[in-house]
Design a protein around this motif. Structure first.
Motif, PDB file in Angstrom:
ATOM      1  N   LEU A 108       0.816  -1.217   0.000  1.00  0.00           N
ATOM      2  CA  LEU A 108       0.000   0.000   0.000  1.00  0.00           C
ATOM      3  C   LEU A 108       0.851   1.269   0.000  1.00  0.00           C
ATOM      4  CD1 LEU A 108      -3.047  -0.759   2.328  1.00  0.00           C
ATOM      5  CD2 LEU A 108      -2.991  -0.600  -0.164  1.00  0.00           C
ATOM      6  N   LEU A 109       2.009   1.253   0.647  1.00  0.00           N
ATOM      7  CA  LEU A 109       2.856   2.443   0.653  1.00  0.00           C
ATOM      8  C   LEU A 109       3.364   2.767  -0.746  1.00  0.00           C
ATOM      9  CD1 LEU A 109       4.890   2.073   3.981  1.00  0.00           C
ATOM     10  CD2 LEU A 109       2.945   3.569   3.489  1.00  0.00           C
ATOM     11  N   LYS A 110       3.752   1.751  -1.504  1.00  0.00           N
ATOM     12  CA  LYS A 110       4.191   1.981  -2.880  1.00  0.00           C
ATOM     13  C   LYS A 110       3.017   2.435  -3.747  1.00  0.00           C
ATOM     14  CE  LYS A 110       8.253  -0.988  -3.063  1.00  0.00           C
ATOM     15  NZ  LYS A 110       8.872  -2.168  -3.680  1.00  0.00           N
ATOM     16  N   PRO A 119     -15.071   1.776   2.644  1.00  0.00           N
ATOM     17  CA  PRO A 119     -15.717   0.966   3.685  1.00  0.00           C
ATOM     18  C   PRO A 119     -14.806  -0.181   4.116  1.00  0.00           C
ATOM     19  CG  PRO A 119     -16.635   0.428   1.540  1.00  0.00           C
ATOM     20  CD  PRO A 119     -15.685   1.574   1.325  1.00  0.00           C
ATOM     21  N   ASP A 120     -15.129  -0.790   5.246  1.00  0.00           N
ATOM     22  CA  ASP A 120     -14.390  -1.969   5.700  1.00  0.00           C
ATOM     23  C   ASP A 120     -14.795  -3.148   4.828  1.00  0.00           C
ATOM     24  OD1 ASP A 120     -13.060  -3.987   6.985  1.00  0.00           O
ATOM     25  OD2 ASP A 120     -14.287  -3.933   8.801  1.00  0.00           O
ATOM     26  N   LEU A 121     -13.836  -3.665   4.083  1.00  0.00           N
ATOM     27  CA  LEU A 121     -14.111  -4.768   3.167  1.00  0.00           C
ATOM     28  C   LEU A 121     -13.413  -6.059   3.593  1.00  0.00           C
ATOM     29  CD1 LEU A 121     -13.758  -2.731  -0.150  1.00  0.00           C
ATOM     30  CD2 LEU A 121     -15.874  -3.479   0.967  1.00  0.00           C
ATOM     31  N   ASN A 122     -12.901  -6.097   4.808  1.00  0.00           N
ATOM     32  CA  ASN A 122     -12.210  -7.265   5.358  1.00  0.00           C
ATOM     33  C   ASN A 122     -10.887  -7.570   4.673  1.00  0.00           C
ATOM     34  OD1 ASN A 122     -14.160  -7.820   7.381  1.00  0.00           O
ATOM     35  ND2 ASN A 122     -15.467  -8.725   5.824  1.00  0.00           N
ATOM     36  N   PHE A 123     -10.330  -6.599   3.979  1.00  0.00           N
ATOM     37  CA  PHE A 123      -8.960  -6.656   3.462  1.00  0.00           C
ATOM     38  C   PHE A 123      -8.511  -5.210   3.287  1.00  0.00           C
ATOM     39  CE2 PHE A 123     -11.640  -6.742  -0.315  1.00  0.00           C
ATOM     40  CZ  PHE A 123     -11.048  -5.802  -1.147  1.00  0.00           C
ATOM     41  N   ALA A 124      -7.209  -4.996   3.306  1.00  0.00           N
ATOM     42  CA  ALA A 124      -6.672  -3.637   3.225  1.00  0.00           C
ATOM     43  C   ALA A 124      -6.786  -3.089   1.809  1.00  0.00           C
ATOM     44  CB  ALA A 124      -5.215  -3.633   3.673  1.00  0.00           C
ATOM     45  N   GLY A 125      -6.841  -1.786   1.729  1.00  0.00           N
ATOM     46  CA  GLY A 125      -6.896  -1.143   0.421  1.00  0.00           C
ATOM     47  C   GLY A 125      -7.112   0.347   0.546  1.00  0.00           C
ATOM     48  N   LEU A 126      -7.249   0.981  -0.586  1.00  0.00           N
ATOM     49  CA  LEU A 126      -7.457   2.426  -0.675  1.00  0.00           C
ATOM     50  C   LEU A 126      -8.464   2.709  -1.779  1.00  0.00           C
ATOM     51  CD1 LEU A 126      -3.662   3.370  -0.835  1.00  0.00           C
ATOM     52  CD2 LEU A 126      -5.156   3.770   1.134  1.00  0.00           C
ATOM     53  N   PHE A 127      -9.231   3.767  -1.617  1.00  0.00           N
ATOM     54  CA  PHE A 127     -10.069   4.285  -2.699  1.00  0.00           C
ATOM     55  C   PHE A 127      -9.543   5.670  -3.035  1.00  0.00           C
ATOM     56  CE2 PHE A 127     -14.501   2.088  -2.018  1.00  0.00           C
ATOM     57  CZ  PHE A 127     -13.932   0.851  -2.234  1.00  0.00           C
ATOM     58  N   TYR A 128      -9.438   5.964  -4.331  1.00  0.00           N
ATOM     59  CA  TYR A 128      -9.083   7.303  -4.783  1.00  0.00           C
ATOM     60  C   TYR A 128     -10.208   7.843  -5.637  1.00  0.00           C
ATOM     61  CZ  TYR A 128      -4.274   6.827  -3.195  1.00  0.00           C
ATOM     62  OH  TYR A 128      -3.153   6.676  -2.422  1.00  0.00           O
ATOM     63  N   GLN A 141     -14.047   6.257  -9.277  1.00  0.00           N
ATOM     64  CA  GLN A 141     -13.008   5.921  -8.316  1.00  0.00           C
ATOM     65  C   GLN A 141     -12.002   4.924  -8.883  1.00  0.00           C
ATOM     66  OE1 GLN A 141     -15.438   4.310  -5.121  1.00  0.00           O
ATOM     67  NE2 GLN A 141     -15.142   6.178  -3.927  1.00  0.00           N
ATOM     68  N   LEU A 142     -10.840   4.922  -8.244  1.00  0.00           N
ATOM     69  CA  LEU A 142      -9.833   3.883  -8.430  1.00  0.00           C
ATOM     70  C   LEU A 142      -9.771   3.122  -7.122  1.00  0.00           C
ATOM     71  CD1 LEU A 142      -7.436   2.470  -9.832  1.00  0.00           C
ATOM     72  CD2 LEU A 142      -5.981   4.316  -8.933  1.00  0.00           C
ATOM     73  N   HIS A 143      -9.987   1.815  -7.160  1.00  0.00           N
ATOM     74  CA  HIS A 143      -9.930   0.974  -5.969  1.00  0.00           C
ATOM     75  C   HIS A 143      -8.606   0.218  -5.967  1.00  0.00           C
ATOM     76  CE1 HIS A 143     -14.610   0.684  -5.557  1.00  0.00           C
ATOM     77  NE2 HIS A 143     -14.171   1.925  -5.601  1.00  0.00           N
ATOM     78  N   ILE A 144      -7.845   0.380  -4.908  1.00  0.00           N
ATOM     79  CA  ILE A 144      -6.578  -0.323  -4.711  1.00  0.00           C
ATOM     80  C   ILE A 144      -6.852  -1.446  -3.717  1.00  0.00           C
ATOM     81  CG2 ILE A 144      -4.184  -0.103  -3.933  1.00  0.00           C
ATOM     82  CD1 ILE A 144      -4.698   1.749  -6.276  1.00  0.00           C
ATOM     83  N   MET A 145      -6.553  -2.684  -4.096  1.00  0.00           N
ATOM     84  CA  MET A 145      -6.836  -3.830  -3.231  1.00  0.00           C
ATOM     85  C   MET A 145      -5.532  -4.540  -2.873  1.00  0.00           C
ATOM     86  SD  MET A 145     -10.229  -5.346  -5.193  1.00  0.00           S
ATOM     87  CE  MET A 145      -9.274  -5.922  -6.584  1.00  0.00           C
ATOM     88  N   LEU A 146      -5.258  -4.652  -1.599  1.00  0.00           N
ATOM     89  CA  LEU A 146      -4.089  -5.382  -1.116  1.00  0.00           C
ATOM     90  C   LEU A 146      -4.491  -6.845  -0.971  1.00  0.00           C
ATOM     91  CD1 LEU A 146      -1.152  -5.166  -0.114  1.00  0.00           C
ATOM     92  CD2 LEU A 146      -2.071  -4.864   2.182  1.00  0.00           C
ATOM     93  N   LEU A 147      -4.271  -7.598  -2.048  1.00  0.00           N
ATOM     94  CA  LEU A 147      -4.656  -9.004  -2.114  1.00  0.00           C
ATOM     95  C   LEU A 147      -3.583  -9.775  -2.871  1.00  0.00           C
ATOM     96  CD1 LEU A 147      -8.397  -8.559  -3.218  1.00  0.00           C
ATOM     97  CD2 LEU A 147      -7.601  -9.264  -0.948  1.00  0.00           C
ATOM     98  N   ASP A 148      -3.595 -11.090  -2.726  1.00  0.00           N
ATOM     99  CA  ASP A 148      -2.710 -11.917  -3.540  1.00  0.00           C
ATOM    100  C   ASP A 148      -3.125 -11.775  -4.998  1.00  0.00           C
ATOM    101  OD1 ASP A 148      -1.292 -12.862  -1.349  1.00  0.00           O
ATOM    102  OD2 ASP A 148      -2.611 -14.590  -1.087  1.00  0.00           O
ATOM    103  N   ASN A 149      -2.145 -11.595  -5.864  1.00  0.00           N
ATOM    104  CA  ASN A 149      -2.423 -11.391  -7.273  1.00  0.00           C
ATOM    105  C   ASN A 149      -2.364 -12.727  -8.016  1.00  0.00           C
ATOM    106  OD1 ASN A 149      -2.562 -10.641  -9.940  1.00  0.00           O
ATOM    107  ND2 ASN A 149      -1.067  -8.994  -9.764  1.00  0.00           N
ATOM    108  N   PRO A 150      -3.501 -13.223  -8.501  1.00  0.00           N
ATOM    109  CA  PRO A 150      -3.496 -14.493  -9.220  1.00  0.00           C
ATOM    110  C   PRO A 150      -2.851 -14.393 -10.604  1.00  0.00           C
ATOM    111  CG  PRO A 150      -5.663 -13.497  -9.329  1.00  0.00           C
ATOM    112  CD  PRO A 150      -4.831 -12.626  -8.423  1.00  0.00           C
ATOM    113  N   ASP A 151      -2.531 -13.173 -11.040  1.00  0.00           N
ATOM    114  CA  ASP A 151      -1.991 -12.943 -12.376  1.00  0.00           C
ATOM    115  C   ASP A 151      -0.556 -12.409 -12.330  1.00  0.00           C
ATOM    116  OD1 ASP A 151      -2.304 -12.906 -15.177  1.00  0.00           O
ATOM    117  OD2 ASP A 151      -2.729 -10.760 -15.131  1.00  0.00           O
TER     118      ASP A 151
END
Length: 125
Positions: free
Chosen positions: A15-17, A34-43, A50-60
């Motif tokens: 998230l810092l990067k 909102p609290d989505l049960n995983f970390a992230g940011l909305f811009y 909006q741009l949604h940033i999701m801190l999740l494992d990337n399957p790709d």
């Protein structure tokens, strides 16, 4: 029935990067998330978009990406000062390539391999 663009979501590993790229370099304004049960940011992108940033494992994460982001899936943002952003990208060692379309635009990959296009807003004054 009407449709409009609402948001795009991307996956990141740090998230810092992501804040460095999307907040500091591109100057996007952070929005309420909102609290989505995983970390992230909305811009906010304006107009309810909006741009949604999701801190999740990337399957790709292992996909092979071409050098030029315009040949890969990407999203595009209009910017008012492309030259200033180019300088910020260079200062942070983020490589970009010129658009092949002839437009005043560039492509770059963020730290997680998400391709972004930046298009200079044309001032018709």
């Amino acid at each position: 029935m009407s449709t409009a663009f609402h948001h795009v979501a991307i996956i990141v590993s740090d998230l810092l990067k992501a804040k460095l790229v999307y907040g500091d370099i591109l100057g996007l304004e952070q929005d309420i998330r909102p609290d989505l049960n995983f970390a992230g940011l909305f811009y906010s992108l304006g107009g309810g978009q909006q741009l949604h940033i999701m801190l999740l494992d990337n399957p790709d994460s292992a996909s092979i990406k071409p050098k030029h982001g315009g040949r890969y899936r990407h999203f595009a943002l209009s910017v008012s000062n492309l030259e200033a952003i180019k300088m910020k990208l260079e200062h942070n060692d983020i490589v970009y390539t010129q658009s092949k379309s002839g437009r005043e635009a560039i492509f770059f990959y963020d730290f997680d391999g998400n391709a972004v296009e930046l298009i200079q807003i044309q001032n018709n004054c």
